[in-house]
Design an enzyme around this catalytic site. Sequence first.
Site, short mmCIF file in Angstrom:
data_model
loop_
_atom_site.label_atom_id
_atom_site.label_comp_id
_atom_site.label_asym_id
_atom_site.label_seq_id
_atom_site.Cartn_x
_atom_site.Cartn_y
_atom_site.Cartn_z
N ARG A 120 0.83 -1.21 0.00
CA ARG A 120 0.00 0.00 0.00
C ARG A 120 0.87 1.26 0.00
NH1 ARG A 120 -4.51 -0.66 4.56
NH2 ARG A 120 -5.03 1.41 3.78
N GLN A 137 -10.27 11.18 7.64
CA GLN A 137 -10.35 9.73 7.91
C GLN A 137 -9.33 9.00 7.06
OE1 GLN A 137 -14.76 8.41 8.08
NE2 GLN A 137 -14.72 10.23 6.83
N ASN A 138 -8.70 9.70 6.13
CA ASN A 138 -7.78 9.04 5.21
C ASN A 138 -6.45 8.74 5.88
OD1 ASN A 138 -9.77 9.38 3.38
ND2 ASN A 138 -8.81 11.06 2.27
N HIS A 145 -7.68 8.13 11.71
CA HIS A 145 -7.38 6.71 11.53
C HIS A 145 -5.88 6.45 11.36
CE1 HIS A 145 -11.79 6.07 10.11
NE2 HIS A 145 -11.67 6.08 11.40
N CYS A 155 7.66 -0.62 23.39
CA CYS A 155 7.90 0.62 24.15
C CYS A 155 7.05 1.75 23.56
CB CYS A 155 9.39 0.96 24.18
SG CYS A 155 10.06 1.60 22.62
N CYS A 160 12.19 -1.58 16.12
CA CYS A 160 12.23 -0.35 16.93
C CYS A 160 13.68 0.06 17.15
CB CYS A 160 11.54 -0.59 18.26
SG CYS A 160 11.66 0.82 19.37
N CYS A 177 14.27 -0.20 21.23
CA CYS A 177 14.30 -1.45 22.01
C CYS A 177 14.42 -2.71 21.15
CB CYS A 177 13.06 -1.53 22.90
SG CYS A 177 11.55 -1.95 22.00
N THR A 203 -16.88 11.99 1.94
CA THR A 203 -17.07 10.90 2.89
C THR A 203 -18.51 10.41 2.82
OG1 THR A 203 -17.09 10.25 5.23
CG2 THR A 203 -17.26 12.60 4.79
N SER A 204 -18.65 9.08 2.96
CA SER A 204 -19.98 8.48 2.86
C SER A 204 -20.79 8.75 4.12
CB SER A 204 -19.84 6.97 2.67
OG SER A 204 -19.14 6.41 3.76
P1 NAD Z 1 -16.10 5.86 1.70
O1 NAD Z 1 -15.36 5.02 0.68
O2 NAD Z 1 -17.06 5.21 2.61
O3 NAD Z 1 -16.88 7.02 0.93
C1 NAD Z 1 -16.28 7.81 -0.06
C2 NAD Z 1 -17.24 8.90 -0.43
O4 NAD Z 1 -16.62 9.74 -1.38
C3 NAD Z 1 -18.55 8.41 -1.06
O5 NAD Z 1 -19.64 9.05 -0.43
C4 NAD Z 1 -18.43 8.84 -2.53
O6 NAD Z 1 -19.68 9.18 -3.08
C5 NAD Z 1 -17.53 10.05 -2.41
N1 NAD Z 1 -16.72 10.35 -3.59
C6 NAD Z 1 -16.13 9.48 -4.46
N2 NAD Z 1 -15.41 10.14 -5.38
C7 NAD Z 1 -15.54 11.46 -5.09
C8 NAD Z 1 -15.03 12.64 -5.67
N3 NAD Z 1 -14.21 12.61 -6.75
N4 NAD Z 1 -15.35 13.82 -5.13
C9 NAD Z 1 -16.17 13.88 -4.02
N5 NAD Z 1 -16.68 12.78 -3.44
C10 NAD Z 1 -16.37 11.59 -3.95
O7 NAD Z 1 -14.96 6.65 2.49
P2 NAD Z 1 -14.94 7.25 3.96
O8 NAD Z 1 -16.22 7.96 4.24
O9 NAD Z 1 -13.66 7.99 4.06
O10 NAD Z 1 -14.87 6.00 4.93
C11 NAD Z 1 -14.22 4.80 4.57
C12 NAD Z 1 -13.14 4.32 5.52
O11 NAD Z 1 -12.11 3.72 4.70
C13 NAD Z 1 -12.45 5.35 6.33
O12 NAD Z 1 -12.34 4.81 7.59
C14 NAD Z 1 -11.05 5.53 5.72
O13 NAD Z 1 -10.07 5.59 6.72
C15 NAD Z 1 -10.82 4.29 4.93
N6 NAD Z 1 -10.19 4.53 3.58
C16 NAD Z 1 -9.18 5.44 3.42
C17 NAD Z 1 -8.64 5.68 2.15
C18 NAD Z 1 -7.53 6.71 1.98
O14 NAD Z 1 -6.72 6.91 2.87
N7 NAD Z 1 -7.48 7.42 0.84
C19 NAD Z 1 -9.12 4.99 1.03
C20 NAD Z 1 -10.14 4.05 1.23
C21 NAD Z 1 -10.67 3.84 2.51
ZN ZN Z 2 10.50 -0.06 21.18
#
Ligand code: NAD
Ligand code: ZN
Length: 244
Positions: A71, A102-103, A120, A131, A147, A150, A188-189
């Site tokens: 990743r 949340q990303n 997150h 540690c 680490c 330690c 975000t959804s």
């Molecule tokens: P989600 O996948 O549940 O929702 C994504 C939302 O984004 C949807 O509502 C969708 O309609 C909208 N969307 C898609 N493309 C878009 C765009 N171009 N412009 C605007 N909106 C757009 O994501 P979430 O709500 O962040 O929750 C999912 C969980 O998964 C979180 O906990 C997150 O940490 C994790 N996650 C993180 C990543 C990352 O770091 N990029 C990627 C996938 C999942």
């Molecule tokens: Zn340590």
Amino acid sequence: MSRDDLAFAASIISEARHLIALTGAGISKESNVPTFRGKDGLWRKHNVMDLATPSAFARNPQLVWEWYSWRQDLIAKCTPNPAHHTLVKWEKKGILKSLISQNVDGLHRRAGSGNVLEVHGNLWAVKCTSCTHLGRLSDPAQGIPECPSCGANLRPDVVWFGERLNPVVMQNVREELERADTIIVIGTSALVQPAATFPLIVKQRGGKLLEVNIEQTPLTRTVDAHLRGKAGELLLKLDKLIGI
Ligand code: NAD
Ligand code: ZN
């Protein structure tokens, strides 16, 4: 969505005294950040849930690190998009006070945002399993990182299924939600807790709520303005209307 909706949203942003943002996976879509769950993913043979838990790590740290390294490698090839850059500009101009994400992809920091609360965690952050050492990798992990204090195994500093959110980050989030008079929720959804309730906390205190999404969400019926479309395109349009 009409130009009027955009203009209305821009006026709310211009009038805000303490604007904060909440972002989710959608803001990184235009950066091509993968969701890791696609049917063609390298990891289709493994259940993602089985790779992102403390017990999975205890059972097979090598496998979990291989997945995180994969990743990290994918994320390293992605770059921030205009939505990330616009939020950086708003912060520098003093309009945006903080950003809750949340990303775990770290693209807000890479774009240059300073006040980011990653609820997150971050794919590049590590913490010791023994540690209190906290660190950050600059390249994708090779094997199981050790680490430097330690010698125990390091683990990714992300919140896994069944784990508590970082209490320090959450305290900062609560303080920001108390201060905010406007929140813009982007990509975000609004299904994953507790982030899904953050906008409602601001709204219940009389604040304004803006949403940017390509579709409706459970939040849409409570927002002051719902802007339908891609985050990168809409934030550029808003920025132009705000005129800073
Ligand atoms: P989600 O996948 O549940 O929702 C994504 C939302 O984004 C949807 O509502 C969708 O309609 C909208 N969307 C898609 N493309 C878009 C765009 N171009 N412009 C605007 N909106 C757009 O994501 P979430 O709500 O962040 O929750 C999912 C969980 O998964 C979180 O906990 C997150 O940490 C994790 N996650 C993180 C990543 C990352 O770091 N990029 C990627 C996938 C999942
Ligand atoms: Zn340590």
